[in-house]
Each structure stands twice: as structure tokens, then as C-alpha cells.
Design a protein around this motif. Structure first.
Motif, PDB file in Angstrom:
ATOM      1  N   VAL A 195     -16.969 -14.051  18.532  1.00  0.00           N
ATOM      2  CA  VAL A 195     -16.298 -14.990  17.636  1.00  0.00           C
ATOM      3  C   VAL A 195     -15.621 -14.249  16.479  1.00  0.00           C
ATOM      4  CG1 VAL A 195     -16.668 -16.878  15.992  1.00  0.00           C
ATOM      5  CG2 VAL A 195     -17.780 -16.928  18.239  1.00  0.00           C
ATOM      6  N   ASP A 196     -16.308 -13.254  15.928  1.00  0.00           N
ATOM      7  CA  ASP A 196     -15.737 -12.483  14.816  1.00  0.00           C
ATOM      8  C   ASP A 196     -14.497 -11.710  15.253  1.00  0.00           C
ATOM      9  OD1 ASP A 196     -15.925 -11.302  12.054  1.00  0.00           O
ATOM     10  OD2 ASP A 196     -16.217  -9.466  13.212  1.00  0.00           O
ATOM     11  N   ILE A 235     -20.649 -22.142  26.338  1.00  0.00           N
ATOM     12  CA  ILE A 235     -19.271 -22.595  26.096  1.00  0.00           C
ATOM     13  C   ILE A 235     -18.708 -21.955  24.832  1.00  0.00           C
ATOM     14  CG2 ILE A 235     -17.867 -24.608  25.492  1.00  0.00           C
ATOM     15  CD1 ILE A 235     -19.694 -26.245  27.368  1.00  0.00           C
ATOM     16  N   ASP A 236     -19.544 -21.808  23.812  1.00  0.00           N
ATOM     17  CA  ASP A 236     -19.094 -21.154  22.573  1.00  0.00           C
ATOM     18  C   ASP A 236     -18.677 -19.705  22.837  1.00  0.00           C
ATOM     19  OD1 ASP A 236     -19.544 -23.428  21.096  1.00  0.00           O
ATOM     20  OD2 ASP A 236     -21.502 -22.793  20.330  1.00  0.00           O
ATOM     21  N   ILE A 237     -19.417 -19.015  23.703  1.00  0.00           N
ATOM     22  CA  ILE A 237     -19.075 -17.628  24.026  1.00  0.00           C
ATOM     23  C   ILE A 237     -17.730 -17.568  24.739  1.00  0.00           C
ATOM     24  CG2 ILE A 237     -19.696 -15.663  25.483  1.00  0.00           C
ATOM     25  CD1 ILE A 237     -22.653 -16.350  24.893  1.00  0.00           C
ATOM     26  N   ILE A 238     -17.546 -18.420  25.736  1.00  0.00           N
ATOM     27  CA  ILE A 238     -16.278 -18.420  26.478  1.00  0.00           C
ATOM     28  C   ILE A 238     -15.115 -18.786  25.562  1.00  0.00           C
ATOM     29  CG2 ILE A 238     -15.010 -19.548  28.337  1.00  0.00           C
ATOM     30  CD1 ILE A 238     -17.680 -19.786  29.833  1.00  0.00           C
ATOM     31  N   GLU A 249     -11.761 -16.687  24.673  1.00  0.00           N
ATOM     32  CA  GLU A 249     -10.436 -17.300  24.811  1.00  0.00           C
ATOM     33  C   GLU A 249      -9.621 -17.164  23.533  1.00  0.00           C
ATOM     34  OE1 GLU A 249     -11.469 -21.317  26.360  1.00  0.00           O
ATOM     35  OE2 GLU A 249     -10.058 -20.803  27.962  1.00  0.00           O
ATOM     36  N   SER A 250     -10.292 -17.172  22.389  1.00  0.00           N
ATOM     37  CA  SER A 250      -9.577 -17.040  21.110  1.00  0.00           C
ATOM     38  C   SER A 250      -8.950 -15.662  20.958  1.00  0.00           C
ATOM     39  CB  SER A 250     -10.521 -17.323  19.945  1.00  0.00           C
ATOM     40  OG  SER A 250     -11.486 -16.288  19.795  1.00  0.00           O
ATOM     41  N   GLY A 305      -7.474 -14.329  23.572  1.00  0.00           N
ATOM     42  CA  GLY A 305      -6.473 -14.302  24.623  1.00  0.00           C
ATOM     43  C   GLY A 305      -7.022 -13.943  25.989  1.00  0.00           C
ATOM     44  N   VAL A 306      -8.361 -13.822  26.106  1.00  0.00           N
ATOM     45  CA  VAL A 306      -8.983 -13.497  27.387  1.00  0.00           C
ATOM     46  C   VAL A 306      -8.987 -14.741  28.273  1.00  0.00           C
ATOM     47  CG1 VAL A 306     -11.100 -12.703  28.506  1.00  0.00           C
ATOM     48  CG2 VAL A 306     -10.442 -11.771  26.292  1.00  0.00           C
ATOM     49  N   MET A 307      -8.706 -14.558  29.568  1.00  0.00           N
ATOM     50  CA  MET A 307      -8.765 -15.670  30.507  1.00  0.00           C
ATOM     51  C   MET A 307     -10.193 -16.193  30.614  1.00  0.00           C
ATOM     52  SD  MET A 307      -6.440 -14.208  33.619  1.00  0.00           S
ATOM     53  CE  MET A 307      -4.793 -13.521  33.321  1.00  0.00           C
ATOM     54  N   SER A 308     -10.343 -17.487  30.756  1.00  0.00           N
ATOM     55  CA  SER A 308     -11.680 -18.069  30.835  1.00  0.00           C
ATOM     56  C   SER A 308     -12.272 -17.971  32.234  1.00  0.00           C
ATOM     57  CB  SER A 308     -11.651 -19.535  30.398  1.00  0.00           C
ATOM     58  OG  SER A 308     -10.776 -20.283  31.234  1.00  0.00           O
TER      59      SER A 308
END
Length: 399
Positions: free
Chosen positions: A63-64, A101-104, A108-109, A111-114
């Protein structure tokens, strides 16, 4: 370490604080391994996705970082801890799923594909031979180096993500052609009968070579599915990131032509070694109450095989076939999903039995056809395993 002007500008913060931090960490890593430079990469695959394995500390890191920088190239994730779309049906908790879900979302934030899979090469992230990439899941690393002939070290999840953000990775180890030759030769006098034979071979050899690069001389031509299982087992019982199979893998000729090849230690393997390893990988005489296939994630041809075995049958035990969302969608289009679900099985997407909290569910014995899964499940989930072929496992849980 020598940096290009662009790389030095990134290091100096010209492209933002996030990229500067990534470059600082990667150059420090490169110095540890005496890398002379950085090398551009074309894709990344990031492990450290399941909440079971990274916990709150890993969640905070992702997240950071997502607030500071984005990836520059095609980047996919390793399997998550649950099937996000069907977690309730499978019995996973809401608390665990929310964290997952928070990790994914954190990835995604950046720009990584989910998409969460250990077989990115099956769904479009397929490098060309000699391309440099930064992949981190052990079986994916082994496959991309050995079967495809692209080049990656066995990255950690964080270093693969940092490499994706700057589009570079330190030039050492498997990125250097001269380091990709064989270290030991294995002459295998055995006629392989099924997929678990290849997994047993990988498990047996991985314990011998650790992180060395084995060269195999086999009696049989090997399918890509079985090369996948072989490499996954090599990477789990040892730390193998590259292997060669004579007349099969793309760099086997190069390895054999090296001047030191004829001086390598040769180990002979026969039927008794394979059979003893298969017996060792089963930890109980009980029948499985859950059969889990797809470790590494199942290909469409492996799912087709299961559908053919299940046509017109009913299951009395649970069956999960783990794969990516993309392969599950293809399975639905081909009619395989319908056949499997009518029999009582499930295609489970973007997770697997190794990183999912299956120990929290009401199972005692898991049946697997993967030596990697047979190696990890008893320790990571504290459950017994039965190691056998797809056909035999399905017969064990069928009416």
C-alpha cells in the motif's frame, strides 16, 4: 556499478521519490552480487501476494509503495490466498478475504495486473528467448529460464516489484549467458508413465543439486505440462532456477558444448529412485477428502484431461482445479467447466492449495498430482497428502 544517464537520473530522483527508492535498493542488491550494470527487462512476475504468507507487514509495504510509484511494464501477480469471486462457496473467511482484497488493490494501485497466477506464460506474459525479465515465483522462474530460455534470477517478491517500477534489474547470475551452463548431469534410465513420475524425478534431483543447474538425459520426449511439473519440483525440494533436458530445452545444446561439460559429475537414476520418491511423498494411507490439481496452475489441456475423466460421473469428495481467471474463462468456452461442475468439481481461480488457508477448512487429507504441493502442504497447512495421478485421484473421490 555503472549506470546509464537515465538510470542515474532515476537514482537521483529526477523521476520521483518512488523510483529513486527503488533504484537505490536495486543498485545495493546489485553491488552485493557484484553486478557490473543494470539490464532492461520486458516483464515481471511478483510473489508475496497471499495474506497467509505476507500478513499485515506485507500489506503495509504494498500500500505504501503504491502511493509513490507505478510499474513501467507488464507485471502479473502470484496466486492469492483465496478465489476472490467464490471465496464464500469454498468456505474461506470474510476477514481473510478482506485482507486479501486489500493486498490485490494495493498492487493494482502500482499498475500491476490483478491476474494472480504462477503460470503467467500460459496467459500472455510469455517472454522471447534471451529476453531479460524479473520473475519471483519459484516454478515460474524455473520454467521461463529452462523451457522458454528467457533470463531471470530467482527474485524475491519485493525486488521483482521494484524492478517492474524502474524497468531494470541487476545484471548478474542467470542474466549472464556464461552462468547458464550445467553443473551436474543426470542419466535417467526409466520409461516415464505419467505426470507424477516427472514430479518425483524433480523432487529427487532437487534434494541433490540444491541451487545448481542439472542436465537431464531422458529416454522419453517430455511435454510442456510435464516440464512444468518437473521444474516446480526441482525448485521446491531444492532451489533450482534453471535446468536442461537434452534435445528438448532451448539451451541444452549450449550447455553440452561447454568445454567443462565432459568433466561434470554424472548421477544415474533408475526406476527404484522414482518409485521410492513417489512413496515418500504420500504421508498417509487414508483416502483424500479434497483433491487439488493445478500446482503450478493448470493449463487448458490439463483441464481438458480432467473433464474427459469426469464426463458422466459424480464425485463424492471435493475437487478443486486451480488455475488463472483467464484459463477458467477458456474452460467455460470449451465446455469443460460445465462438465466439471456437473460432476461436482470446481475450477478455482487465482489461488492454490499451497498459499490458501486450507487448514482452516474441514479437510484432513489432500490429494495432489504435484510433487511441489506434496512437499509444501504438510508443512504449510499441517495436512496429510496423497501423491498420485489425476486419474487415480479422481477415482478415489468418485462414486
Amino acid at each position: 556499478m555503472e549506470l546509464t544517464k537515465y538510470e542515474q537520473d532515476m537514482y537521483d530522483g529526477e523521476y520521483g521519490e518512488g523510483k529513486a527508492e527503488c533504484m537505490e535498493i536495486l543498485t545495493s542488491l546489485g553491488k552485493i552480487y557484484n553486478a557490473e550494470k543494470m539490464v532492461p527487462i520486458t516483464s515481471a512476475q511478483v510473489s508475496g501476494v497471499s495474506y497467509k504468507t505476507i500478513g499485515d507487514a506485507g500489506l503495509d509495504f504494498v500500500v505504501d509503495l503504491g502511493k509513490k510509484a507505478d510499474v513501467e511494464l507488464e507485471t502479473m501477480l502470484n496466486p492469492a490466498g483465496v478465489d476472490i469471486e467464490n471465496w464464500q462457496e469454498l468456505g474461506f473467511s470474510e476477514e481473510f478475504t478482506k485482507k486479501q482484497i486489500d493486498i490485490i488493490n494495493g498492487y493494482e494501485s502500482c499498475g500491476v495486473m490483478s491476474t494472480c497466477t504462477c503460470t503467467p506464460y500460459l496467459i500472455g506474459n510469455t517472454p522471447l528467448i534471451n529476453e531479460h525479465v524479473a520473475w519471483s515465483e519459484s516454478s515460474a522462474v524455473c520454467y521461463v529460464n529452462s523451457v522458454i530460455g528467457a533470463r531471470t534470477n530467482r527474485e524475491g517478491g519485493p525486488s521483482a516489484l521494484l524492478a517492474a517500477i524502474v524497468g531494470r534489474t541487476p545484471y548478474y547470475g542467470n542474466h549472464i549467458l556464461e552462468n547458464r551452463t550445467a553443473d551436474m548431469v543426470f542419466d535417467v534410465d526409466y520409461d516415464f508413465k505419467n505426470e507424477i513420475d516427472y514430479g518425483a524425478l524433480g523432487y529427487f534431483v532437487g534434494q541433490i543439486v540444491n541451487d545448481k543447474k542439472p542436465y537431464f538425459r531422458l529416454n522419453d520426449r517430455v511435454s510442456r505440462n510435464n516440464l512444468k511439473l518437473l521444474g516446480a519440483a526441482l525448485a521446491s525440494s531444492g532451489a533450482v532456477s534453471l535446468y536442461h533436458v537434452e534435445n528438448v530445452t532451448p539451451e541444452a545444446d549450449y550447455a553440452r558444448c561447454d568445454e567443462s561439460f565432459d568433466e561434470l559429475e554424472v548421477v544415474n537414476i533408475d526406476e527404484s529412485d522414482i518409485k521410492k520418491t513417489i512413496e515418500k511423498l504420500t504421508t498417509t494411507d487414508k483416502l483424500p477428502d479434497l483433491v487439488c490439481l493445478g500446482c503450478p496452475h493448470a493449463s487448458i489441456s490439463e483441464i481438458q484431461e480432467v473433464a474427459q475423466l469426469l464426463r458422466g460421473r459424480k464425485l463424492k469428495g471435493d475437487l478443486w482445479i486451480c488455475t488463472s481467471k483467464a484459463i477458467k474463462a477458456i474452460s467455460e468456452q470449451c465446455g469443460y467447466l460445465d462438465i466439471i461442475e456437473k460432476a461436482g468439481g470446481k475450477i478455482v481461480s487465482d489461488t492454490c492449495m499451497v498459499v490458501a488457508p486450507v487448514e482452516e477448512l474441514d479437510y484432513e487429507v489432500i490429494g495432489v498430482n504435484s510433487a511441489k504441493a506434496a512437499n509444501y502442504v504438510p508443512n504449510m497447512a499441517n495436512l496429510d497428502v496423497v501423491y498420485d495421478t489425476v486419474e487415480n485421484l479422481i477415482n478415489m473421490i468418485s462414486e
